[in-house]
Scaffold this active site. Structure first.
Site, PDB file in Angstrom:
ATOM      1  N   CYS A  74       0.828  -1.209   0.000  1.00 63.06           N
ATOM      2  CA  CYS A  74       0.000   0.000   0.000  1.00 63.06           C
ATOM      3  C   CYS A  74       0.861   1.258   0.000  1.00 63.06           C
ATOM      4  CB  CYS A  74      -0.905   0.043   1.233  1.00 63.06           C
ATOM      5  SG  CYS A  74      -1.983  -1.373   1.451  1.00 63.06           S
ATOM      6  N   ASP A 479      21.747  34.962 -19.029  1.00 61.77           N
ATOM      7  CA  ASP A 479      20.396  35.455 -19.302  1.00 61.77           C
ATOM      8  C   ASP A 479      20.167  36.816 -18.647  1.00 61.77           C
ATOM      9  OD1 ASP A 479      17.558  34.531 -20.297  1.00 61.77           O
ATOM     10  OD2 ASP A 479      17.265  35.434 -18.321  1.00 61.77           O
TER      11      ASP A 479
END
Length: 538
Positions: A74, A479
């Site tokens: 589970c 950038d």
């Protein structure tokens, strides 16, 4: 039944592992060596059981609970009554649970658990997992996979046991089974189509696997679904992610760059045309926060391509990100801390196609996002000869294949000769070797190899590595937006200064870049209003 009741046959990893499970669950000791593994990802059974009792979703996908009395495994968030601790065995992956002979729980449904890949950098296991997602083991073998990631097959098996507690074949088989279960529960596909779409090579093998794993045929696992009044050829699947997820920021980023006719963003839904192995279709993606998943609607003629399509969508929307680890690491930096707190679920947008993204990156060199999008729209409208007839009239064009990009024709669109030559060279390279980017993404020197191509500098190479190759530590330091976001009193840091500052953000510099870009984009309107007000006053 407790851990001591399990015999050697229950632990295919080696007899020593059984004794070590009490202390080494996440990264068990090597059964073939006297040297223990690094314990940076160990899961303590006591801590696992406390998380299970709390049903803490932060641990969902990080480990699975094998219940030795029922032979079921589970998720930590399973709504069923918690088992006794002495009946629990905690393993790091669904594949490890299935390799030990446990079957998936039909209540918590392990296929809905978010992925939990290892590490932040481009590790060997991560590259191998990406290849498995793309279907390498559906037709090939472990030796082929090992060759692709640059290690021996024995070493690859050892690394998989170390990180995931299961072999590469077990991981691939578990993915097929869980995808098949998802298709059974969420679609109306026939059994034959489910088998083909989930990667099984035959219906007989599909039936045998489900009979062995669930002790029942796959048809009995199909939920009763109310069929739609109008039948559709599209499939809708839920692709889980780890919370939080900043869907608003993802949509804004993609919307600003969307190419008209090929992409469309409206009403919280991203849509685009897709092409794979010579076939074409459409993709629509929306957020389903109540399910902690993205809802992907796929219309495509070849069901066998579904695993590859899902893998691309997961990469495009960064669904495998361990956002908790990323947030914790970047929050240590005083500059990034307020940005991360404001948008804790920010992801790095990927790309549907690596060649497409690289062409678009070259087009965006030294110009604005809006300008790059205009050029891309013009070129796609001209070169994208293939068109689609879809219900969504906003989607009619496919991104042009590499063979369509000829230098003489590209230069007709007022393109600089250097940029046209760069695109033409890249197109010829990919046209001659369609797997160029696939192989490039598995190499540590990918950025250097990209920079060796004509017309591709450091910014372009880092940007492509960040979005197309899924390199979490890629960082385009040149950038302007990044430098502007980190300006102090109007003075921007140089590329060298920015790289030095970014050392503290490893191995998540790509996510740091996204936070800086987002803050810069949100600040731009206010800066524009201030400039207008100043101009009016003067």
């Amino acid at each position: 039944m407790n851990l001591d009741d399990l015999g050697k046959e229950d632990f295919p990893f080696g007899s020593r592992i059984k004794a070590d499970f009490d202390h080494h669950v996440r990264k068990p000791r090597d059964a073939f060596s006297a040297t223990p593994y690094i314990e940076r990802m160990d899961l303590n059974p006591e801590a696992c059981y406390r998380a299970l009792l709390a049903r803490d979703e932060r641990h969902d996908g990080r480990f699975f609970t094998c219940v030795t009395t029922t032979r079921i495994y589970c998720r930590p968030v399973c709504p069923a009554r918690p088992p006794k601790q002495e009946n629990c065995l905690f393993v790091p992956s669904a594949a490890a649970a299935q390799e030990l002979g446990f079957r998936p729980c039909l209540r918590c449904r392990p296929e809905k658990a978010p992925e939990s890949w290892t590490g932040g950098a481009a590790t060997t296991v991560n590259r191998a997992l990406r290849s498995i997602e793309e279907g390498t083991l559906d037709l090939g073998n472990v030796a082929d996979l090992a060759e692709q990631v640059g290690v021996g097959d024995r070493q690859l098996r050892r690394l998989f046991q170390q990180e995931l507690g299961a072999s590469p074949l077990a991981v691939a088989q578990t993915r097929r089974v869980l995808l098949a279960l998802q298709l059974l529960q969420q679609t109306d596909l026939s059994m034959i189509d489910v088998a083909l779409a989930s990667g099984f090579q035959s219906v007989r093998r599909f039936n045998e696997t489900f009979q062995k794993l669930y002790d029942r045929p796959p048809g009995e696992l199909r939920r009763q679904r109310r069929r739609a009044a109008v039948q559709s050829s599209a499939l809708t699947l839920l692709l889980p992610y780890r919370r939080p997820y900043d869907w608003e920021a993802m949509l804004r980023f993609l919307s600003e760059r969307a190419i008209r006719g090929m992409e469309h963003v409206a009403d919280g839904v991203y849509s685009r045309t897709i092409e794979l192995d010579g076939a074409a279709g459409t993709l629509q993606v929306a957020d389903a926060p109540e399910e902690s998943a993205l809802k992907a609607t796929i219309e495509f003629p070849q069901l066998r391509s579904l695993p590859q399509i899902i893998a691309r969508v997961r990469a495009m929307f960064d669904l495998n990100a361990d956002i908790g680890a990323i947030t914790t690491a970047l929050s240590q930096d005083p500059v990034l801390a307020p940005l991360v707190a404001a948008r804790p679920g920010l992801r790095v947008p990927g790309a549907w196609d690596r060649f497409e993204l690289t062409v678009r990156a070259i087009l965006g060199q030294h110009i604005s996002v809006k300008g790059a999008r205009f050029i891309a729209e013009t070129l796609v409208a001209y070169f994208g000869a293939q068109s689609l007839k879809t219900e969504n009239q906003a989607l009619s064009l496919l991104f042009p294949p590499p063979a369509r990009w000829q230098r003489e024709e590209i230069e007709r669109f007022r393109m600089t000769k250097a940029r046209a030559a760069a695109i033409a060279h890249l197109a010829a390279l990919v046209n001659g070797d369609p797997r160029y980017f696939e192989q490039l993404g598995r190499q540590a020197s990918a950025v250097d190899q990209l920079q060796a191509l004509p017309g591709i500098g450091q910014w372009t190479a880092q940007y492509v590595a960040m979005r197309a190759l899924r390199a979490s530590d890629a960082f385009p330091a040149a950038d302007v937006g990044l430098q502007r976001a980190l300006a102090v009193d109007g003075v921007r840091p140089t590329e060298k200064q920015l790289l030095a500052q970014a050392e503290n953000w490893r191995p998540w510099r790509a996510y740091a870049a996204m936070h800086l870009w987002t803050s810069d984009a949100l600040a731009r309107p206010s800066r524009s209003r201030k400039r207008i007000a100043h101009a009016t006053a003067t």
